[in-house]
Design a protein around this motif. Structure first.
Motif, PDB file in Angstrom:
ATOM      1  N   THR A  67      -1.927   9.689  -1.742  1.00  0.00           N
ATOM      2  CA  THR A  67      -2.170  11.066  -1.299  1.00  0.00           C
ATOM      3  C   THR A  67      -2.135  12.019  -2.474  1.00  0.00           C
ATOM      4  O   THR A  67      -2.928  12.962  -2.530  1.00  0.00           O
ATOM      5  CB  THR A  67      -1.131  11.521  -0.266  1.00  0.00           C
ATOM      6  OG1 THR A  67       0.160  11.291  -0.797  1.00  0.00           O
ATOM      7  CG2 THR A  67      -1.261  10.778   1.021  1.00  0.00           C
ATOM      8  N   LYS A  85      -5.290  14.403  -3.320  1.00  0.00           N
ATOM      9  CA  LYS A  85      -5.129  15.864  -3.321  1.00  0.00           C
ATOM     10  C   LYS A  85      -5.587  16.444  -4.653  1.00  0.00           C
ATOM     11  O   LYS A  85      -6.315  17.436  -4.697  1.00  0.00           O
ATOM     12  CB  LYS A  85      -3.650  16.228  -3.091  1.00  0.00           C
ATOM     13  CG  LYS A  85      -3.344  16.620  -1.674  1.00  0.00           C
ATOM     14  CD  LYS A  85      -1.962  17.187  -1.561  1.00  0.00           C
ATOM     15  CE  LYS A  85      -1.054  16.208  -0.863  1.00  0.00           C
ATOM     16  NZ  LYS A  85       0.293  16.751  -0.669  1.00  0.00           N
ATOM     17  N   PHE A 141      -8.834   3.661   2.900  1.00  0.00           N
ATOM     18  CA  PHE A 141      -8.370   2.410   3.490  1.00  0.00           C
ATOM     19  C   PHE A 141      -8.176   1.430   2.352  1.00  0.00           C
ATOM     20  O   PHE A 141      -9.064   1.276   1.521  1.00  0.00           O
ATOM     21  CB  PHE A 141      -9.407   1.846   4.456  1.00  0.00           C
ATOM     22  CG  PHE A 141      -9.717   2.756   5.611  1.00  0.00           C
ATOM     23  CD1 PHE A 141     -10.727   3.689   5.522  1.00  0.00           C
ATOM     24  CD2 PHE A 141      -8.988   2.681   6.787  1.00  0.00           C
ATOM     25  CE1 PHE A 141     -11.025   4.535   6.570  1.00  0.00           C
ATOM     26  CE2 PHE A 141      -9.275   3.520   7.849  1.00  0.00           C
ATOM     27  CZ  PHE A 141     -10.296   4.447   7.736  1.00  0.00           C
ATOM     28  N   PHE A 165       0.863  -1.173   0.000  1.00  0.00           N
ATOM     29  CA  PHE A 165       0.000   0.000   0.000  1.00  0.00           C
ATOM     30  C   PHE A 165       0.898   1.221   0.000  1.00  0.00           C
ATOM     31  O   PHE A 165       1.528   1.531   0.996  1.00  0.00           O
ATOM     32  CB  PHE A 165      -0.865  -0.050   1.258  1.00  0.00           C
ATOM     33  CG  PHE A 165      -1.925   0.987   1.291  1.00  0.00           C
ATOM     34  CD1 PHE A 165      -1.758   2.138   2.041  1.00  0.00           C
ATOM     35  CD2 PHE A 165      -3.089   0.819   0.588  1.00  0.00           C
ATOM     36  CE1 PHE A 165      -2.743   3.096   2.081  1.00  0.00           C
ATOM     37  CE2 PHE A 165      -4.086   1.783   0.620  1.00  0.00           C
ATOM     38  CZ  PHE A 165      -3.908   2.917   1.376  1.00  0.00           C
ATOM     39  N   VAL A 166       0.980   1.919  -1.111  1.00  0.00           N
ATOM     40  CA  VAL A 166       1.910   3.043  -1.208  1.00  0.00           C
ATOM     41  C   VAL A 166       1.187   4.328  -0.858  1.00  0.00           C
ATOM     42  O   VAL A 166       0.323   4.801  -1.596  1.00  0.00           O
ATOM     43  CB  VAL A 166       2.469   3.151  -2.635  1.00  0.00           C
ATOM     44  CG1 VAL A 166       3.473   4.267  -2.691  1.00  0.00           C
ATOM     45  CG2 VAL A 166       3.117   1.840  -3.038  1.00  0.00           C
ATOM     46  N   VAL A 167       1.555   4.910   0.279  1.00  0.00           N
ATOM     47  CA  VAL A 167       0.831   6.077   0.769  1.00  0.00           C
ATOM     48  C   VAL A 167       1.011   7.272  -0.149  1.00  0.00           C
ATOM     49  O   VAL A 167       0.061   8.009  -0.421  1.00  0.00           O
ATOM     50  CB  VAL A 167       1.317   6.423   2.186  1.00  0.00           C
ATOM     51  CG1 VAL A 167       0.524   7.580   2.737  1.00  0.00           C
ATOM     52  CG2 VAL A 167       1.166   5.231   3.097  1.00  0.00           C
ATOM     53  N   ASP A 168       2.225   7.460  -0.669  1.00  0.00           N
ATOM     54  CA  ASP A 168       2.504   8.684  -1.436  1.00  0.00           C
ATOM     55  C   ASP A 168       1.664   8.801  -2.696  1.00  0.00           C
ATOM     56  O   ASP A 168       1.093   9.855  -2.976  1.00  0.00           O
ATOM     57  CB  ASP A 168       3.990   8.728  -1.808  1.00  0.00           C
ATOM     58  CG  ASP A 168       4.856   8.833  -0.586  1.00  0.00           C
ATOM     59  OD1 ASP A 168       5.973   8.289  -0.588  1.00  0.00           O
ATOM     60  OD2 ASP A 168       4.407   9.468   0.386  1.00  0.00           O
ATOM     61  N   MET A 204       0.119  -6.010   4.765  1.00  0.00           N
ATOM     62  CA  MET A 204      -0.393  -5.792   3.418  1.00  0.00           C
ATOM     63  C   MET A 204      -1.383  -4.635   3.299  1.00  0.00           C
ATOM     64  O   MET A 204      -1.547  -4.086   2.225  1.00  0.00           O
ATOM     65  CB  MET A 204      -1.124  -7.056   2.928  1.00  0.00           C
ATOM     66  CG  MET A 204      -0.231  -8.270   2.962  1.00  0.00           C
ATOM     67  SD  MET A 204      -0.981  -9.659   2.111  1.00  0.00           S
ATOM     68  CE  MET A 204      -2.357 -10.030   3.140  1.00  0.00           C
ATOM     69  N   ASP A 205      -2.053  -4.290   4.416  1.00  0.00           N
ATOM     70  CA  ASP A 205      -3.106  -3.281   4.322  1.00  0.00           C
ATOM     71  C   ASP A 205      -2.615  -1.961   4.874  1.00  0.00           C
ATOM     72  O   ASP A 205      -1.691  -1.921   5.664  1.00  0.00           O
ATOM     73  CB  ASP A 205      -4.338  -3.735   5.115  1.00  0.00           C
ATOM     74  CG  ASP A 205      -4.781  -5.125   4.718  1.00  0.00           C
ATOM     75  OD1 ASP A 205      -5.239  -5.861   5.601  1.00  0.00           O
ATOM     76  OD2 ASP A 205      -4.653  -5.460   3.531  1.00  0.00           O
ATOM     77  N   THR A 215      -4.925   9.507   5.367  1.00  0.00           N
ATOM     78  CA  THR A 215      -5.930  10.556   5.489  1.00  0.00           C
ATOM     79  C   THR A 215      -5.355  11.844   4.935  1.00  0.00           C
ATOM     80  O   THR A 215      -4.214  12.184   5.237  1.00  0.00           O
ATOM     81  CB  THR A 215      -6.269  10.776   6.966  1.00  0.00           C
ATOM     82  OG1 THR A 215      -6.556   9.531   7.555  1.00  0.00           O
ATOM     83  CG2 THR A 215      -7.452  11.691   7.118  1.00  0.00           C
ATOM     84  N   VAL A 216      -6.144  12.542   4.137  1.00  0.00           N
ATOM     85  CA  VAL A 216      -5.698  13.814   3.589  1.00  0.00           C
ATOM     86  C   VAL A 216      -6.647  14.895   4.092  1.00  0.00           C
ATOM     87  O   VAL A 216      -7.856  14.799   3.919  1.00  0.00           O
ATOM     88  CB  VAL A 216      -5.729  13.791   2.046  1.00  0.00           C
ATOM     89  CG1 VAL A 216      -5.336  15.134   1.491  1.00  0.00           C
ATOM     90  CG2 VAL A 216      -4.807  12.725   1.517  1.00  0.00           C
ATOM     91  N   ARG A 217      -6.091  15.914   4.751  1.00  0.00           N
ATOM     92  CA  ARG A 217      -6.908  17.034   5.212  1.00  0.00           C
ATOM     93  C   ARG A 217      -6.665  18.205   4.287  1.00  0.00           C
ATOM     94  O   ARG A 217      -5.539  18.597   4.072  1.00  0.00           O
ATOM     95  CB  ARG A 217      -6.509  17.426   6.630  1.00  0.00           C
ATOM     96  CG  ARG A 217      -7.283  16.766   7.711  1.00  0.00           C
ATOM     97  CD  ARG A 217      -6.727  17.109   9.075  1.00  0.00           C
ATOM     98  NE  ARG A 217      -5.396  16.574   9.252  1.00  0.00           N
ATOM     99  CZ  ARG A 217      -4.379  17.250   9.764  1.00  0.00           C
ATOM    100  NH1 ARG A 217      -4.534  18.490  10.153  1.00  0.00           N
ATOM    101  NH2 ARG A 217      -3.204  16.698   9.900  1.00  0.00           N
ATOM    102  N   TYR A 227     -10.845  -0.981  -1.814  1.00  0.00           N
ATOM    103  CA  TYR A 227     -10.692   0.360  -1.254  1.00  0.00           C
ATOM    104  C   TYR A 227     -11.956   0.827  -0.564  1.00  0.00           C
ATOM    105  O   TYR A 227     -13.053   0.545  -1.009  1.00  0.00           O
ATOM    106  CB  TYR A 227     -10.374   1.375  -2.362  1.00  0.00           C
ATOM    107  CG  TYR A 227      -9.035   1.175  -3.015  1.00  0.00           C
ATOM    108  CD1 TYR A 227      -8.941   0.608  -4.278  1.00  0.00           C
ATOM    109  CD2 TYR A 227      -7.869   1.558  -2.367  1.00  0.00           C
ATOM    110  CE1 TYR A 227      -7.717   0.425  -4.877  1.00  0.00           C
ATOM    111  CE2 TYR A 227      -6.645   1.378  -2.968  1.00  0.00           C
ATOM    112  CZ  TYR A 227      -6.568   0.811  -4.226  1.00  0.00           C
ATOM    113  OH  TYR A 227      -5.357   0.627  -4.822  1.00  0.00           O
TER     114      TYR A 227
END
Lengths: 113, 177
Positions: free
Chosen positions: A18, A22, A109, A12-15, A89-90, A94-96, A63
């Motif tokens: 996000t 955005k 998620f 799970f690649v956060v970048d 794996m999971d 969160t993007v504010r 998702y």
């Protein structure tokens, strides 16, 4: 070959996520002021567009995307989430996002299949 | 991965916090940037520190179960009752206070997760999402969409309101094939 694929593509690649979120929020709400009659449409649009973009990543993930849009009024809001899943794996992020009149909080998620 | 996120967050905070202490030419540069962009976005990826011990463990190879559908479906109505119960018992008499509600959201989400886990529904992953907010004359919309297997996965949701606050609880259950 399978192992190579599993480590690179099933994380799970956060970048990436996000960036996608955005951009989605920017294009949907941008710098519009809070408008009661459009908020329904905004929430649906943010969530559906994000889901579309996420599914285009082509990763083996399910998702869940949640979006909270609120007016800047001085009121407080707290959000918490608790998850029972496989940590390796999971993942979630969160993007504010805010502009002069609105707050927008998007949570993603991702659960590996 | 979270170290990177922490560094990013720390850098963001430093940038914002140190505007007043920058030299005069730097302050001007910051102002022009703010004029062109009047929206800010922040990213948070907060994880409990204990989870990082699991990262060095190699990915587990799963074998076929030859099971097409869950033996036991997720009991949505039972979970609805759990949510009603927990929210009412924790929040019935409370007034909105920033510090109290911060703790309360974390506690309630853990309690709900524990009670849903006690139902012991096999092969289901659980996500609990709680939002507690102050009742003032603002408007708010919460929406969510899910990309999943509609025949096996489901969710449960409940809203609670008293005179000074409201709370929204969502539980998502995703089947692990």
């Amino acid at each position: 070959m399978d192992e190579f694929q599993s480590s690179e593509e099933t994380a799970f690649v956060v970048d990436d996520i996000t960036t996608i979120i955005k951009d989605t929020v920017e294009t949907t709400i941008g710098s519009s002021a809070y408008q009661q009659n459009r908020i329904n449409q905004w929430t649906s649009s943010v969530v559906e567009t994000s889901l579309n973009q996420l599914s285009k990543l082509g990763k083996p993930f399910k998702y869940i995307v949640t979006c909270i849009i609120l007016q800047k009024n001085g009121a407080g809001l707290h959000t918490a989430s608790s998850c029972f899943w496989d940590n390796t794996m999971d993942g979630s992020c969160t993007v504010r996002w805010e502009n002069k009149t609105t707050y927008c909080i998007v949570s993603v998620f991702g659960l590996a299949v | 991965m979270s170290d990177l996120a922490k560094e990013k967050a720390a850098r963001l905070l430093k940038k914002r916090g140190s505007v007043s202490s920058l030299g005069s030419h730097d302050v001007r540069a910051k102002e022009t940037r703010d004029k062109t962009k009047d929206s800010i976005s922040t990213v948070s990826y907060i994880d409990e520190p204990g989870h990082h011990d699991d990262n060095p463990r190699p990915a587990v190879q799963m074998e076929n179960t030859f099971q097409l559908a869950p033996y036991r479906r997720f009991p949505v109505l039972t979970v609805n009752d759990i949510l009603k119960d927990v929210l009412a018992s924790y929040l019935q008499e409370e007034k909105y206070e920033a510090e109290l509600c911060r703790q309360m959201t974390k506690t309630i989400s853990e309690v709900i997760k524990a009670r849903v886990k006690d139902l012991m529904v096999p092969r289901y992953k659980i996500i609990v999402l709680i939002s507690i907010g102050q009742l003032s004359d603002q408007n708010m919309r919460i929406g969510s969409r899910c990309l999943w297997d509609a025949s096996n996965d489901t969710f449960s949701s409940h809203t609670f309101k008293n005179s000074s606050l409201f709370a929204v609880a969502n539980v998502y259950a995703v089947y692990f094939e």
